[in-house]
Scaffold this active site. Structure first.
Site, PDB file in Angstrom:
ATOM      1  N   MET A  44       2.921   1.776   5.415  1.00  0.00           N
ATOM      2  CA  MET A  44       2.124   2.998   5.407  1.00  0.00           C
ATOM      3  C   MET A  44       2.202   3.782   4.093  1.00  0.00           C
ATOM      4  O   MET A  44       1.961   4.992   4.080  1.00  0.00           O
ATOM      5  CB  MET A  44       2.551   3.897   6.592  1.00  0.00           C
ATOM      6  CG  MET A  44       2.362   3.245   7.952  1.00  0.00           C
ATOM      7  SD  MET A  44       0.665   2.673   8.257  1.00  0.00           S
ATOM      8  CE  MET A  44      -0.146   4.236   8.606  1.00  0.00           C
ATOM      9  N   HIS A  89      -5.551  -4.478   8.512  1.00  0.00           N
ATOM     10  CA  HIS A  89      -6.080  -3.134   8.742  1.00  0.00           C
ATOM     11  C   HIS A  89      -6.805  -3.121  10.088  1.00  0.00           C
ATOM     12  O   HIS A  89      -7.600  -4.028  10.366  1.00  0.00           O
ATOM     13  CB  HIS A  89      -7.040  -2.756   7.607  1.00  0.00           C
ATOM     14  CG  HIS A  89      -7.578  -1.362   7.739  1.00  0.00           C
ATOM     15  ND1 HIS A  89      -6.786  -0.254   7.490  1.00  0.00           N
ATOM     16  CD2 HIS A  89      -8.788  -0.900   8.118  1.00  0.00           C
ATOM     17  CE1 HIS A  89      -7.512   0.839   7.716  1.00  0.00           C
ATOM     18  NE2 HIS A  89      -8.714   0.479   8.091  1.00  0.00           N
TER      19      HIS A  89
END
Ligand code: GRF
Length: 198
Positions: free
Chosen positions: A91, A110
């Site tokens: 992240m 993703h």
């Protein structure tokens, strides 16, 4: 020759686990490192339990100095000498300099059908848009956020009554199928996209 894979995580590491489990037998790659930017990431213990070396480069130690954080990441990766880096729920945004050092060797998963919904809150955004389908994408990482050539996608229908949570829960097993399938093909030098579901 067997390819060496480093996996970068920030959280629970379920995609990392799926990747590690896949790299056995005649698979052209093996995991050499699981690296987290968060010492509390649950995936670290899972990786250790699977016998994969782990490392932490805590981004908080670098405050807002992203180049210094990325230099530390780069140093740890240089030690492990991976041929392929898999971002798996990692992240932190990586800058152009870092990506340039590993260009063509970094994959990311993703949770959207790119080019739709780069960035965060992808499930809510797919619902908000009234999409009939949602899914996930594995792509070659370039300096642009959640962009770069698509190496695989898994597609599923959006159902009546779906919420961001139900979409996320239904998508995760597809992520766990897609990422290993793409890695296997990519590690064998084949960049044709893997397409699952529909
Ligand atoms: C996955 O949904 C991934 O697509 C997203 O973050 C989640 C990571 O889950 N970027 P895990 O850490 O692999 O369990």
């Amino acid at each position: 020759m067997t390819k060496k894979v480093a996996i970068l995580i920030s959280g629970g590491g379920s995609n990392m686990e799926a990747l590690v489990h896949s790299m056995t037998g005649d698979h052209p790659a093996r995991p050499v490192l699981v690296l987290s930017n968060d010492p509390a990431a649950g995936g670290l213990a899972k990786a250790a339990g699977l016998g994969v070396p782990t490392a932490v480069v805590d981004h908080r130690a670098y405050a807002k100095d992203r180049p210094a954080f990325e230099a530390a990441l780069h140093a740890v990766l240089l030690d492990a000498r991976p041929d392929i880096i898999c971002l798996a729920g990692f992240m932190r945004i990586l800058g152009a300099d870092f990506i340039g050092q590993w260009e063509g060797r970094i994959l990311n998963i993703h949770p959207s059908l790119l080019p739709k919904y780069r960035g965060l809150h992808t499930h809510a955004r797919a619902l908000q848009a009234g999409d009939a389908h949602h899914g996930c994408t594995v792509h070659d990482v370039t300096a642009a956020l959640d962009d770069g050539p698509v190496l695989g996608q898994a597609v599923m229908p959006v159902l009546p009554g779906d919420t961001p949570d139900t979409l996320a829960a239904r998508l995760l097993p597809l992520e766990h199928a897609l990422y290993p399938a793409v890695l296997r093909r990519f590690a064998a030098g084949d960049r044709r996209p893997v397409m699952l579901g529909g």
